[in-house]
Design a protein around this motif. Sequence first.
Motif, PDB file in Angstrom:
ATOM      1  N   MET A  11      11.809 115.816 -26.775  1.00  0.00           N
ATOM      2  CA  MET A  11      10.998 114.688 -27.580  1.00  0.00           C
ATOM      3  C   MET A  11      10.879 114.970 -29.046  1.00  0.00           C
ATOM      4  N   LYS A  12      10.337 116.041 -29.512  1.00  0.00           N
ATOM      5  CA  LYS A  12      10.345 116.014 -30.969  1.00  0.00           C
ATOM      6  C   LYS A  12      11.661 115.924 -31.750  1.00  0.00           C
ATOM      7  N   LEU A  13      12.722 116.502 -31.167  1.00  0.00           N
ATOM      8  CA  LEU A  13      14.033 116.463 -31.670  1.00  0.00           C
ATOM      9  C   LEU A  13      14.519 114.915 -31.681  1.00  0.00           C
ATOM     10  N   ALA A  14      14.256 114.424 -30.641  1.00  0.00           N
ATOM     11  CA  ALA A  14      14.874 113.160 -30.301  1.00  0.00           C
ATOM     12  C   ALA A  14      13.990 112.037 -31.605  1.00  0.00           C
ATOM     13  N   LEU A  15      12.866 112.243 -31.616  1.00  0.00           N
ATOM     14  CA  LEU A  15      12.017 111.568 -32.774  1.00  0.00           C
ATOM     15  C   LEU A  15      12.569 111.876 -34.157  1.00  0.00           C
ATOM     16  N   ALA A  16      12.639 112.879 -34.329  1.00  0.00           N
ATOM     17  CA  ALA A  16      13.191 113.498 -35.765  1.00  0.00           C
ATOM     18  C   ALA A  16      14.466 112.878 -35.874  1.00  0.00           C
ATOM     19  N   ILE A  17      15.400 112.677 -35.042  1.00  0.00           N
ATOM     20  CA  ILE A  17      16.644 112.209 -35.170  1.00  0.00           C
ATOM     21  C   ILE A  17      16.648 110.531 -35.495  1.00  0.00           C
ATOM     22  N   LEU A  18      15.722 109.942 -34.431  1.00  0.00           N
ATOM     23  CA  LEU A  18      15.511 108.686 -34.769  1.00  0.00           C
ATOM     24  C   LEU A  18      15.135 108.570 -36.075  1.00  0.00           C
ATOM     25  N   LEU A  19      13.643 108.638 -36.335  1.00  0.00           N
ATOM     26  CA  LEU A  19      13.129 108.624 -37.644  1.00  0.00           C
ATOM     27  C   LEU A  19      14.559 108.780 -38.949  1.00  0.00           C
ATOM     28  N   ASN A  20      15.149 109.831 -38.946  1.00  0.00           N
ATOM     29  CA  ASN A  20      16.032 110.188 -40.085  1.00  0.00           C
ATOM     30  C   ASN A  20      16.920 109.095 -39.960  1.00  0.00           C
ATOM     31  N   ALA A  21      17.491 108.735 -38.985  1.00  0.00           N
ATOM     32  CA  ALA A  21      18.491 107.626 -38.918  1.00  0.00           C
ATOM     33  C   ALA A  21      17.920 106.387 -39.392  1.00  0.00           C
ATOM     34  N   ALA A  22      16.845 106.127 -39.066  1.00  0.00           N
ATOM     35  CA  ALA A  22      16.165 104.876 -39.755  1.00  0.00           C
ATOM     36  C   ALA A  22      16.040 104.927 -41.258  1.00  0.00           C
ATOM     37  N   LEU A  23      15.362 105.948 -41.560  1.00  0.00           N
ATOM     38  CA  LEU A  23      15.394 106.038 -43.079  1.00  0.00           C
ATOM     39  C   LEU A  23      16.665 106.111 -43.719  1.00  0.00           C
ATOM     40  N   ALA A  24      17.606 106.809 -43.316  1.00  0.00           N
ATOM     41  CA  ALA A  24      19.010 106.867 -43.877  1.00  0.00           C
ATOM     42  C   ALA A  24      19.555 105.715 -44.034  1.00  0.00           C
ATOM     43  N   VAL A  25      19.517 104.786 -42.895  1.00  0.00           N
ATOM     44  CA  VAL A  25      20.064 103.432 -43.110  1.00  0.00           C
ATOM     45  C   VAL A  25      19.259 102.377 -44.181  1.00  0.00           C
ATOM     46  N   LEU A  26      17.827 102.575 -44.166  1.00  0.00           N
ATOM     47  CA  LEU A  26      17.199 101.830 -45.058  1.00  0.00           C
ATOM     48  C   LEU A  26      17.591 102.330 -46.581  1.00  0.00           C
ATOM     49  N   PHE A  27      17.511 103.491 -46.797  1.00  0.00           N
ATOM     50  CA  PHE A  27      18.004 104.187 -48.179  1.00  0.00           C
ATOM     51  C   PHE A  27      19.513 103.843 -48.433  1.00  0.00           C
ATOM     52  N   TRP A  28      20.356 103.754 -47.653  1.00  0.00           N
ATOM     53  CA  TRP A  28      21.833 103.303 -47.787  1.00  0.00           C
ATOM     54  C   TRP A  28      21.552 102.053 -48.307  1.00  0.00           C
ATOM     55  N   ARG A  29      21.083 101.031 -47.465  1.00  0.00           N
ATOM     56  CA  ARG A  29      21.229  99.773 -47.849  1.00  0.00           C
ATOM     57  C   ARG A  29      20.330  99.430 -49.080  1.00  0.00           C
ATOM     58  N   TRP A  30      19.353 100.028 -49.539  1.00  0.00           N
ATOM     59  CA  TRP A  30      18.856  99.950 -50.957  1.00  0.00           C
ATOM     60  C   TRP A  30      19.555 100.677 -51.955  1.00  0.00           C
TER      61      TRP A  30
END
Length: 420
Positions: free
Chosen positions: A1-20
């Motif tokens: 659960m913790k690892l899955a949440l970390a992966i999901l959050l990092n993926a979302a942040l990476a996409v946002l930063f890449w688009r920016w």
Amino acid sequence: MKLALAILLNAALAVLFWRWLMAQLRVPRLGRWVLPTLLFKLLAWAAACWKPSSDAFHMQQFSSTMTRQLWERPGAWLQAMLGNEFHYSKKLYLVYHGYSNTFFTAKILSVLNLASYSSNWGNGLYLSLFCFVACWVLVRTVAQVFPQTPAGAALIGFMAWPMVVYWTAGITKESLVLGSAAGLVAIVVRWLYGNKAVSIISVIGFVLLAVLQFKMRYFFAALLFAALGGVVLMRLLELLGVTRRWLLITAFVAAIGVGTWVGSEVTLVFRTNRITLQLLRNYNQLSRESEGKPRIVFVEFRPTAESALRNAPQAAWEAISRPWFWEGGALYKVAGLENLVLLAVLAVAVVATLRGQPGRLPFALVMALLFYCLALAVLLGLSTPNLGTLNRYRAALLPFVLWLALQNDYAARVLRRFGL
């Protein structure tokens, strides 16, 4: 659960930063500088996280325990987030008698740990990128709103000055202090001088950044809020047809005076005697800790307004100029050489101003920033005699000093030769 949440959050942040990031690469004049300055920031992040400071290590360890509590007892974690106490077990608890920005930073890290998986490197990256993005937004805003001014002035001050980049990378309070300050100034500049209407998103962003600035260093925040309030007042007067500078300056000084009085009536923290006493306490404590090292020394310093004013010129001068390149160890010498360049830049700015070529930033904004820089330099010089600590705290001051100092026509011509 913790690892899955970390992966999901990092993926979302990476996409946002890449688009920016992709959007910033297309910005006219400035786009080609975003990757070099980002690389510089990442190098500073790697250096900071490779050998974290004791303060960073303490906050990270503390936040990791808070995150464990978040998973185990969310209610207790929320109570800690809203108060000044943390209770994990009978043997592991902390009670702060008064406010602590260290505790507040640990609270922020306890949330970031959900994405970083309680990693020092991950949290250091998040804070570094927050500061980078906020400073870039200010640099871009200035270039868009004031195209007649050199874009390189803010770029060098906020994104490329070595000690500023170094001290605002990794897990540091300075990354949050400078990032929130840059974001606030960017929003106010766009409100007052941009052509776009005030949006709900910008208002929410302003409130969140103002809270962050105040929570991190409330004396810094008080000076910044005073400067921003002053520029709003002067801009409104300009829009009403008041153009004489002595009237604008009088209104600005009067507003600062009224704001100081109101602040002292609202809370005892901003009473003159409380401020001078706290300055003296900080000065004495850091002086004792700096025994035998290069430091700022006043002939006489007492907890009175008169004593503080008497020492203010020396405090401001040494806050900007120290350490000298022959003082202390290797880091002191690097900072000292950088200070020589800074003093040369300031000397050119003074000469240009005396010759009537100070630059093209609006007068009201220059006045507000000049007040902030001078007042903060005095505050730092009086309260922080330890030159190592002073060099770190100056990360919130130097970008604004350089932004102003590089506005003059002489500096602008040199910057434009380099495409800035």
